[in-house]
Design a protein around this motif. Structure first.
Motif, mmCIF file in Angstrom:
data_model
loop_
_atom_site.group_PDB
_atom_site.id
_atom_site.type_symbol
_atom_site.label_atom_id
_atom_site.label_comp_id
_atom_site.label_asym_id
_atom_site.label_seq_id
_atom_site.Cartn_x
_atom_site.Cartn_y
_atom_site.Cartn_z
ATOM 1 N N ALA A 71 0.810 -1.111 0.059
ATOM 2 C CA ALA A 71 0.081 0.059 -0.116
ATOM 3 C C ALA A 71 0.909 1.435 0.053
ATOM 4 N N GLY A 72 2.095 1.264 0.214
ATOM 5 C CA GLY A 72 3.038 2.273 -0.037
ATOM 6 C C GLY A 72 3.230 2.848 1.336
ATOM 7 N N ARG A 73 2.624 2.485 2.357
ATOM 8 C CA ARG A 73 2.666 3.144 3.665
ATOM 9 C C ARG A 73 4.261 3.163 4.338
ATOM 10 N N ARG A 74 4.473 4.281 5.015
ATOM 11 C CA ARG A 74 5.923 4.419 5.714
ATOM 12 C C ARG A 74 5.575 4.039 7.245
ATOM 13 N N VAL A 75 6.650 4.059 7.956
ATOM 14 C CA VAL A 75 6.636 3.663 9.353
ATOM 15 C C VAL A 75 7.143 5.080 10.035
ATOM 16 N N ARG A 76 5.903 5.394 10.722
ATOM 17 C CA ARG A 76 6.160 6.827 11.472
ATOM 18 C C ARG A 76 6.464 6.554 12.996
ATOM 19 N N PRO A 77 7.135 7.729 13.701
ATOM 20 C CA PRO A 77 7.479 7.426 15.089
ATOM 21 C C PRO A 77 6.324 6.879 16.077
ATOM 22 N N TRP A 78 5.271 7.470 15.857
ATOM 23 C CA TRP A 78 4.128 6.994 16.585
ATOM 24 C C TRP A 78 3.911 5.445 16.323
ATOM 25 N N THR A 79 3.860 5.157 15.024
ATOM 26 C CA THR A 79 3.501 3.890 14.619
ATOM 27 C C THR A 79 4.445 3.057 15.370
ATOM 28 N N LEU A 80 6.044 3.427 15.347
ATOM 29 C CA LEU A 80 6.874 2.429 16.076
ATOM 30 C C LEU A 80 6.775 2.473 17.425
#
Length: 526
Positions: free
Chosen positions: A91-100
């Motif tokens: 889906a082309g999603r990126r890992v963001r700080p809050w996601t981590l």
């Protein structure tokens, strides 16, 4: 013309009872409009790799989780994470700080069943891990985005199955030449492992024990449970993958601010409440100024009675105050800078005075634990009360900084950290350690506080002697009698078995408890 068939006319629409179609009401129309506004911009399709990872999660869940919780939960979660990760990548999603951050906390919570055996902390940790995983995949900044994302796995159960079926429908599957070699290789591997495993087990008893611990047990009576676990693991993995493919944007739900109230209408009730809180603060200072020994003089009650008399009321007051602050903020006057300063001053004062209520509840519980010992319930309410104090501090900081955009995620982060600390510290082990340390210091122990604890408490209770040790550990000893495979056994269970192997219980429980002054059959008290 004669050779052509004339298509049949469609049947007439069924008439409505009153002759006119029923139109949806304004509430239903508004609900559809709001829900449509949260739809994902795009959703990636379910690839064969994602479906294979979801199926592997279901098979592992059916294979491993039927024997209990331990490292097996981490293994199943890892495979489900692979399915969600593959979908997020497509889906082309990126890992963001809050996601981590949410993902790391979810992983820490899933470690709890591998360390400790108590049921309530394990249930709390697994539930919180599911909620945080949903938030990590959905994202969210505002209160609506955070709160509606937490139960996201529930919203995705049915849509995720339809999403997977759509991917399977009409797909061109690999030819037999690609599938058959894999199946043949797996079949040969299984035959070789079974044959040589049986031979090695017959040749060496130690090897037999190792193979028995590695091989999951399966009984025909367990098939319904295994099937339920298979479906549960498969659908859960599909739900997380469906979220990763295109999460619903709950932050797009806009909530209108409440109708602004006049200064007099708004400030008078809150000012009266502030005066009530201030009066309580003064009373607490007078009562507690002399320390714990002054309680009997000032109130005529013992420390235990004083703590038990008001702790729950203070707990309710703390929660209700947070509700009042939230509602008052919604209806606060805000037209002018003076209105906004008034709102911050009144609500800030109420939050500061509420910290006194939190402190008073904690002091009362400290007196109670010091007088009567610690129990599961007392430890839990202590942890919750401390967290509520942290929430008040965050609310005060948000008002002082004149910007509360970070507040929803900060409150949730504090709750997740509290749940992780509570689970990882081993509540039953903490309760046992406090009661045993109190016994070693004073020679007094209430066996009702420790007899119903899980195997997590075995190392601490092993420090007791004689009949007290037998009575305290009897129920735990019964729980460690059965055998479990390594992947379904917690570290605490392994430690408890070591305790009983080195110091077995040789006397009857009922006789030992009576000699220790305890009559079996009484349940844990608050």
């Amino acid at each position: 013309m004669s050779g052509q068939s004339i298509p049949a006319a469609p049947p007439p629409p069924r008439p409505f009872p009153n002759g006119t179609p029923v139109q949806p009401g304004p509430i239903a129309v508004e609900r559809r409009r709001l829900l449509a506004g949260t739809d994902p911009d795009r959703r990636a399709p379910a690839t064969p790799k994602v479906l294979a990872a979801a199926l592997a999660t279901g098979l592992l869940t059916a294979w491993l989780l039927g024997d209990g919780l331990g490292v097996n939960l981490l293994l199943c979660a890892a495979v489900a994470a692979v399915a969600a990760g593959l979908t997020a990548r497509s889906a082309g999603r990126r890992v963001r700080p809050w996601t981590l951050a949410w993902s790391v906390l979810a992983l820490a919570l899933l470690v709890v069943p591998a360390l400790w055996d108590a049921g309530w902390p394990a249930f709390l940790s697994v539930s919180a891990a599911l909620a945080l995983t949903s938030l990590a995949l959905h994202g969210g900044r505002r209160w609506t985005g955070v709160t509606l994302a937490l139960p996201g796995v529930l919203w995705q159960l049915a849509p995720s199955v339809l999403w997977a079926l759509d991917a399977l429908r009409g797909r061109e599957y690999p030819a037999k030449q690609k599938v058959l070699p894999v199946l043949k290789a797996l079949a040969v591997a299984v035959v070789l492992l079974v044959v040589f495993g049986a031979l090695f087990a017959g040749a060496d008893a130690a090897m037999a024990d190792v193979l028995e611990s590695l091989t999951p047990s399966l009984d025909l009576d367990e098939l319904p449970l295994r099937f339920v676990l298979l479906v549960l693991g498969l659908v859960t993995a599909l739900s997380f993958a469906h979220m990763a493919a295109g999460p619903r944007r709950w932050d797009r739900l806009r909530t209108e601010p409440g109708r602004e109230r006049g200064r007099l209408e708004w400030a008078v009730p809150l000012g009266a409440l502030n005066l009530m809180f201030a009066a309580f603060t003064v009373v607490q200072v007078v009562v507690l100024a002399g320390g714990r020994d002054a309680i009997m003089t000032n109130t005529g009650m013992s420390r235990s009675e004083y703590a038990r008399q008001g702790f729950w009321q203070l707990m309710v007051i703390t929660v209700l105050t947070l509700v009042v602050v939230g509602l008052a903020k919604r209806w606060a006057p805000r037209s002018t800078p003076a209105d906004r300063r008034l709102a911050r001053a009144v609500l800030g004062t109420l939050c500061v005075l509420s910290l006194v209520v939190v402190g008073s509840a904690l002091v009362r519980m400290y007196f109670y634990v010091d007088a009567s010992g610690l129990t599961r319930l007392r430890l839990w309410v202590l942890v919750v009360e401390i967290w509520l104090g942290v929430v008040f501090l965050l609310v005060i900081a948000a008002g002082a900084l004149r910007g509360a955009g970070w507040l929803p995620r900060a409150v949730l982060l504090s709750a997740a950290l509290t749940a992780a600390v509570y689970g990882l510290m081993g509540p039953d082990a903490v309760v046992a350690e406090q009661n045993v340390a109190r016994f070693e210091r004073t020679g007094q122990i209430d066996l009702r506080n420790v007899r119903d604890l899980s195997v997590d408490a075995a190392p601490a209770l092993d420090r007791l002697t004689g009949d007290r040790r037998t009575c305290a550990l009897a129920l735990i000893w019964y729980d460690t009698g059965g055998s479990k495979p390594w992947y379904a056994m917690s570290l605490a269970q392994s430690r408890a078995r070591d305790v009983f192997r080195d110091h077995p219980i040789g006397d009857r429980e009922d006789k030992a408890c009576r000699r220790a002054g305890f009559e079996p059959g009484y349940s844990e008290r608050y």
